[in-house]
Design an enzyme around this catalytic site. Structure first.
Site, PDB file in Angstrom:
ATOM      1  N   ASP A 195      41.454  33.329  38.055  1.00  0.00           N
ATOM      2  CA  ASP A 195      40.019  33.178  38.357  1.00  0.00           C
ATOM      3  C   ASP A 195      39.644  34.179  39.451  1.00  0.00           C
ATOM      4  O   ASP A 195      40.272  35.223  39.560  1.00  0.00           O
ATOM      5  CB  ASP A 195      39.727  31.718  38.741  1.00  0.00           C
ATOM      6  CG  ASP A 195      38.296  31.313  38.406  1.00  0.00           C
ATOM      7  OD1 ASP A 195      37.378  32.091  38.694  1.00  0.00           O
ATOM      8  OD2 ASP A 195      38.075  30.216  37.856  1.00  0.00           O
ATOM      9  N   HIS A 218      39.042  37.377  38.142  1.00  0.00           N
ATOM     10  CA  HIS A 218      37.610  37.488  37.882  1.00  0.00           C
ATOM     11  C   HIS A 218      36.871  38.282  38.944  1.00  0.00           C
ATOM     12  O   HIS A 218      35.661  38.230  39.030  1.00  0.00           O
ATOM     13  CB  HIS A 218      36.989  36.093  37.723  1.00  0.00           C
ATOM     14  CG  HIS A 218      37.484  35.361  36.503  1.00  0.00           C
ATOM     15  ND1 HIS A 218      36.989  34.138  36.113  1.00  0.00           N
ATOM     16  CD2 HIS A 218      38.421  35.697  35.592  1.00  0.00           C
ATOM     17  CE1 HIS A 218      37.620  33.752  35.003  1.00  0.00           C
ATOM     18  NE2 HIS A 218      38.503  34.683  34.672  1.00  0.00           N
TER      19      HIS A 218
END
Ligand SMILES: *[C@@H]1O[C@H](CO)[C@@H](O)[C@H](O)[C@H]1NC(C)=O
Ligand SMILES: *[C@@H]1O[C@H](CO)[C@@H](O)[C@H](O)[C@H]1NC(C)=O
Ligand SMILES: *[C@@H]1O[C@H](CO)[C@@H](O)[C@H](O)[C@H]1NC(C)=O
Ligand SMILES: *[C@@H]1O[C@H](CO)[C@@H](O)[C@H](O)[C@H]1NC(C)=O
Length: 359
Positions: A195, A218
């Site tokens: 993430d 991310h």
């Protein structure tokens, strides 16, 4: 499901040691082995850690909690001091000032079993709450069931020489999550998870990230802000000389529909991109006051042709500055482009050209 509930994790403090100390000194040393820890990686050492911590904490003057080298400690859930009731964090350090945590060791969350249950309330690995003047350096932190490091209500902290990693498919395993904190510096670190490498959430100001190598993951994101119609703010964020390697996003700002507040005085500069899917991304779903977001000195490749996407609500985002941007497609023969919706600001030299930004 039983396995998920009876979570244990391993603190593998490998060579040469991990130590927590505060008020910079090494006079009183509290070694967990002297408090009954086994260090065999099998028996639960939580109580020994707690006893050692309590004595270290209660000592007059400077003291050190020593977790010695070449041992593997297993702890189930420890809260090192404090008033914080958070139970969803495996190692929680709260209300401790001038703490230093370093030593070249590693903390392994052993979270793979948890990743299969996305809807479970999965614990985060290492949390700091209300710790001022904090130093965390030279540690490897891996495979958290959920986010790796959580920083909340801290003022004045330096995180450096950290290596945080988990596989790209591990869900919600943010590297560093910051909320309600001020003067936080993150530098010289490598973060690759499933993430965000760094997520900067509501109530943050003066957050600096430099020389962070991010990927997979991310990217570095501001927000999401304004979830559940909340009023949330972030300001004075400087991300400098960082790289993104095969990440989903690079520099991202996200605000949610129905919320209010602002993300302002945000600067991303000297950024290297390697096959990043969305290098520059704003998803803005509520108007922000005086945002002032600067992107300067981006260089590298985008995996998606739409390299710059400034997507703002009808009330618009203003004062966006784009300068010295050179983002080309990672696919041979393809060209990158920029798209904007209700975005206003100034454009310097950019590839792709950003005609869609209005003054
Ligand atoms: C990290 O810790 C190890 C062991 O204490 C030490 O040898 C090394 O120099 C440290 N590295 C940094 C960057 O502080
Ligand atoms: C890590 O967790 C798995 C289950 O997910 C378990 O089988 C394994 O023994 C754990 N590793 C250690 C070192 O405890
Ligand atoms: C940027 O960071 C790299 C290491 O990641 C370093 O070698 C380089 O000197 C830095 N550049 C500047 C201008 O600070
Ligand atoms: C980028 O990531 C890929 C895949 O993880 C890796 O093989 C490559 O060495 C990385 N590139 C750089 C410049 O770090």
């Amino acid at each position: 499901m039983q396995l998920l509930i009876t979570c244990v994790f391993v603190l593998g403090f490998v060579s040469p040691c991990l130590s927590l100390r505060w008020n910079a000194g090494t006079k009183n040393i509290y070694n967990v082995m002297e408090y009954g820890a086994n260090g065999d990686g099998k028996s639960d050492d939580s109580q020994a850690f707690l006893r050692a911590w309590n004595n270290a904490c209660g000592a007059k003057g400077a003291s050190t909690l020593l977790i010695p080298q070449e041992k593997l400690f297993m702890v189930t859930n420890i809260l090192l001091k404090g008033t914080c009731k958070a139970t969803s964090i495996l190692i929680m350090i709260s209300n401790v000032n001038s703490l230093t945590m370093d030593g070249g060791g590693s903390i392994d969350g052993n979270g793979s079993e948890w990743w299969q249950c996305i809807s479970c309330s999965r614990p985060r690995l290492l949390g700091f709450h209300a710790c001022n003047d904090l130093t965390v350096s030279n540690l490897t932190i891996t495979d958290s069931p959920c986010g790796h490091i959580t920083i909340n209500s801290c003022e004045g902290a330096r995180f450096s020489d950290l290596n945080i990693h988990a596989p790209p498919h591990s869900p919600n395993t943010d590297g560093i999550d910051i909320s309600a904190s001020k003067n936080i510096l993150i530098e010289d670190s490598t973060i690759g998870t499933g993430d965000d490498c760094i997520a900067i959430n509501s109530g943050c100001s003066y957050i600096y990230a430099a020389r962070v190598a991010c990927g997979p993951g991310h990217g570095i994101s501001i927000g999401s802000l304004g979830r559940n119609e909340a009023h949330e703010t972030v300001e004075e964020v400087y991300v400098r000389n960082c790289s993104f390697n095969e990440t989903q996003n690079g520099a991202r700002i996200k605000t949610c529909q129905g919320g209010s507040g602002y993300a302002r005085k945000i600067t991303f500069e000297q950024i290297t991109l390697i096959r990043v899917h969305h290098p520059i991304l704003i998803d803005q779903h509520y108007p922000t006051q005086h945002p002032t977001v600067t992107y300067r000195g981006f260089e590298g490749t985008s995996a998606n042709d739409n390299a710059i996407n400034l997507n703002c609500s009808p009330l618009g985002c203003f004062n966006i500055v784009l300068d010295q941007i050179d983002i080309v497609s990672s696919k041979p023969g393809k060209k990158t482009y920029a798209s904007c919706k209700n975005a206003h600001g100034i454009v310097g030299s950019t590839t792709p050209s950003v005609h869609c930004l209005s003054e």
